[in-house]
Design a protein around this motif. Structure first.
Motif, short mmCIF file in Angstrom:
data_model
loop_
_atom_site.label_atom_id
_atom_site.label_comp_id
_atom_site.label_asym_id
_atom_site.label_seq_id
_atom_site.Cartn_x
_atom_site.Cartn_y
_atom_site.Cartn_z
N ARG A 25 -7.87 0.96 9.14
CA ARG A 25 -6.67 1.72 8.74
C ARG A 25 -7.00 3.17 8.40
O ARG A 25 -6.11 4.01 8.34
CB ARG A 25 -5.96 1.05 7.57
CG ARG A 25 -6.61 1.19 6.22
CD ARG A 25 -5.80 0.46 5.16
NE ARG A 25 -6.38 0.57 3.86
CZ ARG A 25 -6.09 1.53 2.98
NH1 ARG A 25 -5.22 2.47 3.30
NH2 ARG A 25 -6.66 1.56 1.80
N PHE A 26 -8.29 3.47 8.20
CA PHE A 26 -8.63 4.87 7.92
C PHE A 26 -8.69 5.69 9.22
O PHE A 26 -8.77 6.91 9.18
CB PHE A 26 -9.94 4.95 7.14
CG PHE A 26 -9.80 4.40 5.77
CD1 PHE A 26 -9.18 5.14 4.78
CD2 PHE A 26 -10.19 3.10 5.48
CE1 PHE A 26 -8.99 4.62 3.50
CE2 PHE A 26 -10.01 2.57 4.22
CZ PHE A 26 -9.40 3.32 3.23
N THR A 49 3.07 2.51 2.93
CA THR A 49 2.45 2.60 4.26
C THR A 49 2.18 1.25 4.89
O THR A 49 2.05 1.15 6.10
CB THR A 49 1.12 3.37 4.19
OG1 THR A 49 0.28 2.72 3.22
CG2 THR A 49 1.32 4.81 3.81
N GLY A 50 2.05 0.19 4.08
CA GLY A 50 1.75 -1.09 4.70
C GLY A 50 1.53 -2.21 3.70
O GLY A 50 1.84 -2.08 2.51
N VAL A 51 0.99 -3.30 4.24
CA VAL A 51 0.83 -4.54 3.48
C VAL A 51 -0.57 -5.09 3.74
O VAL A 51 -1.08 -5.01 4.85
CB VAL A 51 1.88 -5.57 3.95
CG1 VAL A 51 1.53 -6.97 3.49
CG2 VAL A 51 3.27 -5.18 3.47
N THR A 52 -1.18 -5.65 2.71
CA THR A 52 -2.42 -6.42 2.86
C THR A 52 -2.23 -7.76 2.17
O THR A 52 -1.73 -7.79 1.04
CB THR A 52 -3.60 -5.69 2.20
OG1 THR A 52 -3.81 -4.45 2.87
CG2 THR A 52 -4.88 -6.51 2.31
N PRO A 53 -2.60 -8.85 2.81
CA PRO A 53 -2.47 -10.15 2.12
C PRO A 53 -3.45 -10.23 0.95
O PRO A 53 -4.48 -9.56 0.95
CB PRO A 53 -2.86 -11.17 3.20
CG PRO A 53 -2.93 -10.41 4.48
CD PRO A 53 -3.17 -8.99 4.15
N GLN A 76 0.84 -1.19 0.00
CA GLN A 76 0.00 0.00 0.00
C GLN A 76 0.88 1.24 0.00
O GLN A 76 1.90 1.28 0.69
CB GLN A 76 -0.88 0.04 1.25
CG GLN A 76 -1.90 -1.07 1.30
CD GLN A 76 -2.65 -1.08 2.62
OE1 GLN A 76 -2.17 -0.55 3.62
NE2 GLN A 76 -3.82 -1.65 2.62
N GLN A 125 -1.52 1.72 9.21
CA GLN A 125 -0.40 0.83 9.54
C GLN A 125 0.87 1.65 9.79
O GLN A 125 1.66 1.31 10.66
CB GLN A 125 -0.18 -0.18 8.42
CG GLN A 125 0.80 -1.28 8.78
CD GLN A 125 0.79 -2.45 7.79
OE1 GLN A 125 -0.01 -2.48 6.86
NE2 GLN A 125 1.67 -3.41 7.99
N HIS A 134 7.08 -4.10 3.50
CA HIS A 134 7.29 -2.71 3.08
C HIS A 134 8.38 -2.03 3.91
O HIS A 134 8.86 -0.94 3.55
CB HIS A 134 6.00 -1.92 3.26
CG HIS A 134 5.56 -1.81 4.69
ND1 HIS A 134 5.23 -2.92 5.44
CD2 HIS A 134 5.43 -0.74 5.52
CE1 HIS A 134 4.89 -2.53 6.67
NE2 HIS A 134 5.00 -1.22 6.74
N GLN A 182 -8.66 -6.92 4.90
CA GLN A 182 -8.15 -5.89 5.81
C GLN A 182 -9.31 -5.01 6.26
O GLN A 182 -10.03 -4.46 5.43
CB GLN A 182 -7.09 -5.03 5.13
CG GLN A 182 -6.38 -4.16 6.15
CD GLN A 182 -5.24 -3.37 5.54
OE1 GLN A 182 -5.47 -2.40 4.85
NE2 GLN A 182 -4.03 -3.78 5.80
N TRP A 186 4.23 -9.63 6.45
CA TRP A 186 3.50 -8.47 6.97
C TRP A 186 4.39 -7.23 7.06
O TRP A 186 3.89 -6.11 7.17
CB TRP A 186 2.92 -8.79 8.35
CG TRP A 186 1.62 -9.50 8.32
CD1 TRP A 186 1.40 -10.83 8.56
CD2 TRP A 186 0.34 -8.95 8.01
NE1 TRP A 186 0.06 -11.12 8.42
CE2 TRP A 186 -0.62 -9.99 8.10
CE3 TRP A 186 -0.10 -7.66 7.68
CZ2 TRP A 186 -1.98 -9.79 7.85
CZ3 TRP A 186 -1.47 -7.47 7.44
CH2 TRP A 186 -2.37 -8.52 7.53
#
Lengths: 657, 350
Positions: B62-63, A31-35, A24, B67, A54, B58, A51
């Motif tokens: 997150r909003f 900013t991050g990871v989603t599976p 992401q 993360q 990033h 997810q 996880w």
């Protein structure tokens, strides 16, 4: 999707399972990871590392400008100057008649590895090309190929989860290959019998129906015993049910002294009777020749019991890193061309001539260990080679003696610090291309954010460096390079055009991947020598007649902790940084009962003596270590060098200080 | 349900209303990704919004709790450090939240409000409007009914929508929700008795869908709160955990975090990042001592926080909304229903 935020499907950059995930970004910052819930391998499940996929790109110490060493100090410069300087250094070495080597990487894409091989065999006209974690994986593959002609890795993880019996040669796969551990766990949950084999009880051993403990070098003996039983039964043309009954329970090889004959018989019986069974071979601390022998023996077992012919049965060697297999298939090896074709394969050479636009060097080159002692110039792609060598310290010394070290990396690794020219490239989160998983799944990795500063995609830098050395053809994109790969490696073209190709990749199987006839002779001889030495050490230790009652064993052949992707991830590096601070001199692990007898408490220092030397080092107590055995974590192999002398085991004495 | 809190809007008028909302705030809604996965993402047109979907892996937390969440900009000036808070004042409307996820956000709001209020979280929360879509067909892994988190909600939403055959039933749950109807009053009318009856029937049918499949928090809570879970059981369950942390990272009610500084230009940005109590290093102290050294210790801690009466009293709910995501992402087998059942029965079979 509104501009400024994106979820980009890519592949986890750590181990070789090939899990799918989304990176992401918001306003071009990770900013991050989603599976990926629909990914065929991971189906929404990621391990700790996945996880944090990033993090290294976001928080790591990045190379952002080309650097050239002047007077021992790196100075930033522009791309043109850096590339010219690198080309001049390389040309001077070639002109003096000395050798240059090139290292591809299991951390780089297929495209980058393909271009690194092109740089070596095309531009520099040398066969000295390799990658760091190739040897152990290829040894397993080569061993498998000796006994099992049909080794289909397709959907191996999914099939493993449905097997009735699983033989797992351990190096702690819950840590090294968590998605494979998950598949085994699901099988156990469904009632499968898990047999773990290795020098130490691991997390998977705790779930095992049977744990067979033995020392390094003992694996092949155990597997050979399994196989001999199976073969005898096969030659008698008996049904699988009868095989186990033929197990001779008499004298077992010395290296299996920790396993009772009853245990072995139970394991053989279970394996042969299963309607579908799996053998999973993780890279262990054994050297490549041993690994080959181990894989050969287990493949004989699988073939002899006809398990391999049964739908859903699995024989799976595990590569260390995300693209170890891809790097090998792209030809980052001294003994083969891209597509794992023999150096003498005229058809393969003519295909390469077509896509590279130049003749190529088709001689066999040096492997990584030999390269470091013999070449004067080295190009390293996305790696820190000493971490995978027998001795990290010796590796760093060798790198520092090179006349020319050119490093292409996203991170300021210790190897990049030593370089004469450091060329910044995009990380896995900033790179387009493909990688090939342990199953042979060819998947796209996609750039989520642009490389920082002046860093460029790896394929671009390799192209420019080749052009500076006189190669004419260049590429416009990673896809452009992949088109060349499709020409050079027909199996990849078949896989991509297959009807089963999906957005989550396609499966390519290279029939030629296993072949390396020259190495076969050399490694078999090496295996015999190494095994003899291991057994001698074992007998010395077991007999205890010469004052060395303990066996000191190095465990593991690769540790993630020093890899840039982990070391630069704040979440993933915490344990290791803490361990380094608390144990700056390293430590060895010892059975709690043994320590009690010697009066040694956790953390105390002890003198460890072998017939090669002695060392004083802290001892940590662990109930999972077998009695009379002491374990050396791979990361601390240099601290035990006076005792081990670059071997993976030694008979030792231990004294409390 | 008060009469003026129950409205309905024709299904064909929904895009116009949502487009109007889109002019006032950024709209966040479930969307279909290019590879079959569902994401809550910013949308620029109502056409992008999914109305029939399996919930995203997810959660939309997150909003409110990203993360990687920048909190403070730091820069030095002649040896002095200057701190500047990073304020996220974007106005956002989260549309088509599933009941469980909305309940999770309410839980997080309470956590970030009491004791030491968290200004960063609360600023975001003030600027978010929560519009849920009741689950007339509960999702396969969900057990929200056991947590009072669905399939329909009774309170906590700004608006709750229920899909009827040709109209959308809309319940107003707050003044913030009522403000979302401003300018679109002509599209809404009070719900008819027939529509209210249909809505009640849909809820009853959805609740009936669960039948006897429940996650027995009550008996598990009694055992765990009074220390009647054997250490051997925690150890056995710990063996089936691969420490991926997925259960905590996708949990709508988990909020463990770490703090890291990121170098940006000539300064730094201090960020709060997601962390997991299931990671060994989460509680690792500088001395090397770790109060929760084993997997069983960390698992015990997690489920004590989630299920115990002590935390139920503090947090006002169990720390679970029954979304079932931990079942999907668990690398091992230690998801919430499995562990709760093991605690209740006092035995674990993997």
């Amino acid at each position: 999707m509104e501009a400024g935020e994106a979820n980009v499907l890519t592949v986890c950059p750590f181990c070789a399972c090939g899990c799918g995930l989304y990176l992401q970004q918001v306003d071009a910052v990770l900013t991050g990871v989603t599976p990926s819930e629909h990914h065929p391998v991971s189906r929404g499940r990621l391990c700790t590392r996945g996880w944090a996929a990033h993090e290294a790109s976001l928080w790591g110490h990045r190379l952002t400008r080309p650097l050239v060493r002047h007077g021992g100090i790196h100075e930033p410069t522009d791309w043109h100057t850096a590339l010219r300087h690198a080309a001049n250094l390389l040309t001077d070495i070639l002109a003096s008649g000395s050798s240059i080597g090139v290292l591809g990487s299991g951390r780089a894409t297929n495209e980058e590895n393909f271009l690194a091989v092109r740089l070596a065999r095309g531009a520099l006209r040398t066969g000295h090309v390799d990658s760091c974690t190739r040897a152990s994986y290829q040894a397993l593959l080569a061993g498998v190929s000796e006994s099992a002609s049909a080794c289909n890795l397709d959907s191996a993880l999914k099939d493993t989860a449905h097997c009735e019996v699983i033989l797992l040669l351990e190096g702690d796969i819950a840590d090294t290959h968590p998605q494979a551990a998950h598949a085994i766990m699901k099988a156990v949950q469904r009632g499968a019998r898990l047999v773990t084999m290795g020098p130490v009880k691991t997390r998977m051993s705790r779930l095992a129906w049977l744990h067979l403990p033995f020392v390094p070098g003992g694996e092949s003996a155990v597997a050979a015993k399994f196989a001999s039983v199976a073969e005898r039964a096969t030659s008698d043309n008996r049904a699988a049910d009868g095989m186990a009954a033929n197990l001779p329970v008499g004298s077992l090889p010395a290296s299996t002294h920790l396993i009772s004959s009853a245990q072995l018989q139970r394991a053989v019986e279970a394996y042969t009777r299963a309607s579908r069974a799996a053998i999973v071979l993780a890279p262990t601390s054994a050297a490549a020749p041993w690994l080959r022998a181990i894989a050969t023996a287990f493949a004989r077992l699988a073939a002899g019991t006809r398990q391999l012919q049964r739908p859903g049965s699995v024989l799976l060697p595990l590569p260390c890193r995300s693209n170890t297999r891809g790097a090998l298939e792209m030809g980052a090896a001294p003994h083969c061309l891209p597509g794992c074709r023999a150096l003498t394969d005229d058809a393969a050479r003519s295909r390469l001539l077509r896509v590279w636009g130049s003749e190529l060097a088709a001689e066999r080159g040096l492997d990584i260990e030999a390269m470091l002692s013999e070449v004067r110039g080295l190009i390293v792609l996305a790696d820190d080679p000493p971490l995978a060598l027998t001795s990290e310290e010796a590796g760093r010394r060798a790198l520092s003696k090179l006349e020319c070290l050119i490093v292409l990396d996203a991170f300021a690794t210790p190897t990049a610090e030593l370089s004469h020219v450091a060329l910044p490239i995009g990380s896995s989160a900033e790179t387009d291309g493909t990688v090939t998983s342990m199953e042979g799944r060819i998947q796209e990795v996609r750039a989520c954010t642009p490389p920082p500063g002046e860093a460029r995609p790896g394929w671009w830098v390799l192209n420019e460096l080749a052009a500076a050395l006189g190669m004419s053809k260049t590429h416009e994109s990673a896809q452009d390079v992949f088109h060349d790969i499709l020409v050079a490696v027909p199996e990849y073209a078949s896989a991509v055009s297959s009807e089963e190709s999906t957005p989550h990749g396609c499966l390519g199987v290279l029939p030629g991947i296993l072949g390396d006839p020259q190495a076969k002779v050399a490694e078999s001889a090496g295996a015999r020598d190494s095994s003899r030495e291991a057994l001698a050490a074992l007998r010395t230790a077991v007999d205890g007649t010469v004052g060395f009652p303990f066996l000191l064993v190095q465990v593991g052949s690769f540790e993630w902790e020093d890899d840039a992707l982990v070391a630069f991830s704040p979440t993933l590096s915490r344990d290791h940084r803490s361990r380094s601070r608390l144990w700056p001199d390293g430590y060895v692990q010892m059975n709690t009962g043994d320590a009690d007898r010697l009066g040694i408490r956790d953390g105390w220092r002890a003198r460890i003596t072998s017939d090669r030397g002695e060392v004083v080092i802290p001892v940590r107590l662990c109930e999972d270590v077998e009695p009379a055995m002491m374990l050396v974590p791979f990361a601390f192999r240099d601290q035990l060098e006076p005792v081990l002398k670059c071997e993976v085991m030694a008979a030792v004495n231990v004294e409390r200080i | 349900m008060r009469p003026d809190d129950a409205l309905s809007i024709a299904r064909e008028d929904l895009p116009e209303w949502l487009a109007l909302l889109g002019t006032r705030a950024q709209m966040i809604a479930p969307t279909s990704g290019p590879h079959g996965d569902v994401f809550y993402s910013p949308v620029s047109s109502p056409d992008e919004i999914l109305w029939e979907f399996e919930n995203s892996l997810q959660p939309p937390k997150r909003f409110l709790l990203p993360q990687t969440d920048p909190l403070v900009k730091i820069h030095s000036d002649g040896g002095r450090f200057h701190l500047e808070p990073v304020c996220d004042d974007r106005r956002q409307i989260l549309v088509n939240l599933r009941s469980c996820d909305l309940k999770g956000l309410l839980y997080l709001e309470r956590v970030h409000t009491y004791d030491l209020p968290d200004p960063s979280y609360l600023r975001r929360s003030e600027n978010r409007s929560l519009v849920s879509l009741a689950c007339t067909e509960p999702c396969p892994p969900g057990f929200c009914i056991c947590c009072d988190a669905g399939p329909f909600l009774r309170h906590g939403f700004d608006l709750q929508m229920t899909m009827l055959s040709d109209r959308m039933f809309v319940e107003v749950g707050s003044d913030k929700g009522r403000s979302l109807l401003e300018g679109a009053e002509s599209m809404f009318r009070p719900a008819t008795p027939d529509e209210i009856a249909k809505r009640e029937a849909l809820e009853a049918a959805a609740r009936d869908h669960f039948k006897t499949e429940t996650c027995h928090f009550g008996s598990a809570m009694r055992r765990i709160s009074t220390g009647r879970v054997a250490e051997e059981l925690w150890e056995a369950m710990g063996d089936w955990c691969l420490e991926c942390g997925g259960c905590t990272l996708i949990c709508p009610t988990c909020y463990c975090f770490s703090v890291k500084d990121r170098r940006v230009d000539e300064g730094w940005v201090r960020c709060r990042t997601w962390d997991s109590c299931q990671y060994a290093a989460f509680t690792l102290e500088a001395s090397g001592h770790n109060p929760r050294p084993g997997r069983k210790d960390r698992m015990k801690r997690r489920f004590f926080h989630k299920v115990s009466a002590q935390y139920y009293q503090r947090d006002g709910d169990v720390g679970c909304v029954g979304c079932g995501r931990c079942i999907k992402v668990c690398m091992g087998t230690t998801n919430m229903p499995a562990v709760v059942e093991a605690i209740r029965k006092g035995e674990w079979h993997g």
